[in-house]
Design an enzyme around this catalytic site. Structure first.
Site, PDB file in Angstrom:
ATOM      1  N   THR A 199       1.082  -1.340  -0.064  1.00 29.44           N
ATOM      2  CA  THR A 199       0.074   0.030  -0.023  1.00 29.44           C
ATOM      3  C   THR A 199       0.838   1.188  -0.129  1.00 29.44           C
ATOM      4  OG1 THR A 199      -1.543  -1.026   1.372  1.00 29.44           O
ATOM      5  CG2 THR A 199      -1.799   1.215   1.182  1.00 29.44           C
ATOM      6  N   THR A 200       2.127   1.072   0.754  1.00 32.54           N
ATOM      7  CA  THR A 200       2.802   2.333   0.820  1.00 32.54           C
ATOM      8  C   THR A 200       3.358   2.609  -0.686  1.00 32.54           C
ATOM      9  OG1 THR A 200       3.421   1.860   3.171  1.00 32.54           O
ATOM     10  CG2 THR A 200       4.716   3.034   1.921  1.00 32.54           C
ATOM     11  N   TYR A 240      -2.801 -10.138   4.931  1.00 35.50           N
ATOM     12  CA  TYR A 240      -2.660  -8.857   5.258  1.00 35.50           C
ATOM     13  C   TYR A 240      -3.973  -8.306   5.602  1.00 35.50           C
ATOM     14  CZ  TYR A 240      -1.288  -3.738   5.147  1.00 35.50           C
ATOM     15  OH  TYR A 240      -1.112  -2.510   5.186  1.00 35.50           O
TER      16      TYR A 240
END
Length: 295
Positions: free
Chosen positions: A49-50, A138
């Site tokens: 996501t980063t 996750y």
């Protein structure tokens, strides 16, 4: 292979640097990868996501995977993020993406659809049946809108040998302790919250996939290692020094915070793809002031 040993410690959820024209800045990414490896991170994660993956095209994702392999050059393991809310599409990605050099796949639970616990289970079951690489679950309900319960995590851990672990980012210590209490012995449990990593490792977690390790890899990775050695007094001293940084990194948006840090450090330019925007002027100044005090 013992994945609890291979992926123990600090994994870095890599940013995707952009140029002003919003093309991927590959030289900047090379600098970040080298910086985190040279400062003792145990492994890297691409397409998390980063890395702003919701704004990347499929071709860009493939290019990023291959570029990451080439720069890492087998110095540390590489984990590849392949997650989403269209199960059939993810199956095709698992079958076609270049995963030959990946240690594992990190797959976020479905977002927006808000499936039931049985829907989450069936989603991961479908992925596990086709994935050429081990899968790390996750759980990040702050982004997906649906928590994956400890019971669902444990059911998946027991039912599928190639579901090898979880990045647990619910922020719920009780849920984390339930997973740690009842998990299979070889099941990897990683934190997804930089600011909670120390107490979570005190509960028995194996490490973290981290955001702050992009910009403060040496200090953060050492804090993680000390925690894994049960030297919590020394780990706390390091963690206390980073408490303000945790707040600055996530005050408005991830990765806007970490990109501000990296830009001030001269590693990348401070550009993000919409709908994410750079930090507000006041918060960016607070980042600058914090880094100046560190010097």
């Amino acid at each position: 292979m013992n994945y609890r040993e291979l992926l123990r410690g600090t994994g870095v959820a890599l940013v995707t640097p952009f140029k002003q024209n919003m093309e991927i800045d590959f030289p900047a990414l090379e600098r970040v990868i080298n910086y985190v490896i040279e400062n003792s991170a145990e492994y890297v994660v691409t397409l998390g996501t980063t890395g702003e993956t919701p704004t990347l095209s499929k071709d860009e994702k493939i290019e990023l995977i291959l570029f990451t392999y080439s720069i890492v050059a087998d110095r540390v393991p590489v984990v590849v993020g392949i997650g989403g809310n269209n199960t059939l599409s993810l199956i095709k990605d698992l079958e076609t993406f270049p995963l030959h050099k990946a240690a594992a796949v990190l797959s976020a639970s479905p977002y927006y659809n808000k499936p039931s616990q049985e829907g989450i289970y069936q989603h991961y079951k479908a992925l596990a049946e086709v994935s050429p690489k081990p899968i790390i679950l996750y759980n990040v309900p702050g982004r997906t809108g649906r928590n994956m319960s400890a019971q669902t995590t444990l059911r998946l851990a027991r039912d599928f040998k190639n579901i090898i672990g979880i990045k647990e980012a619910s922020g719920d210590l009780t849920q984390a302790m339930q997973i740690l209490k009842d998990k299979p012995a070889d099941f990897l449990v990683l934190s997804g919250d930089d600011n909670l990593a120390l107490p979570q490792m005190a509960c028995g977690m194996d490490g973290i996939i981290s955001v702050i390790a992009n910009c403060m890899p040496k200090q953060f990775a050492e804090m993680v290692r000390l925690s894994l050695q049960n030297n919590f007094a020394a780990a706390k001293l390091l963690n206390d020094q980073m408490l303000e940084a945790y707040d600055l990194l996530f005050a408005e948006n991830n990765p806007a915070g970490v990109k501000a840090f990296l830009a001030e450090m001269g590693l990348i330019e401070n550009h993000l793809r919409l709908p994410v925007v750079p930090l507000s002027e006041g918060l960016h100044k607070a980042v600058t002031d914090y880094l100046q005090r560190l010097k």
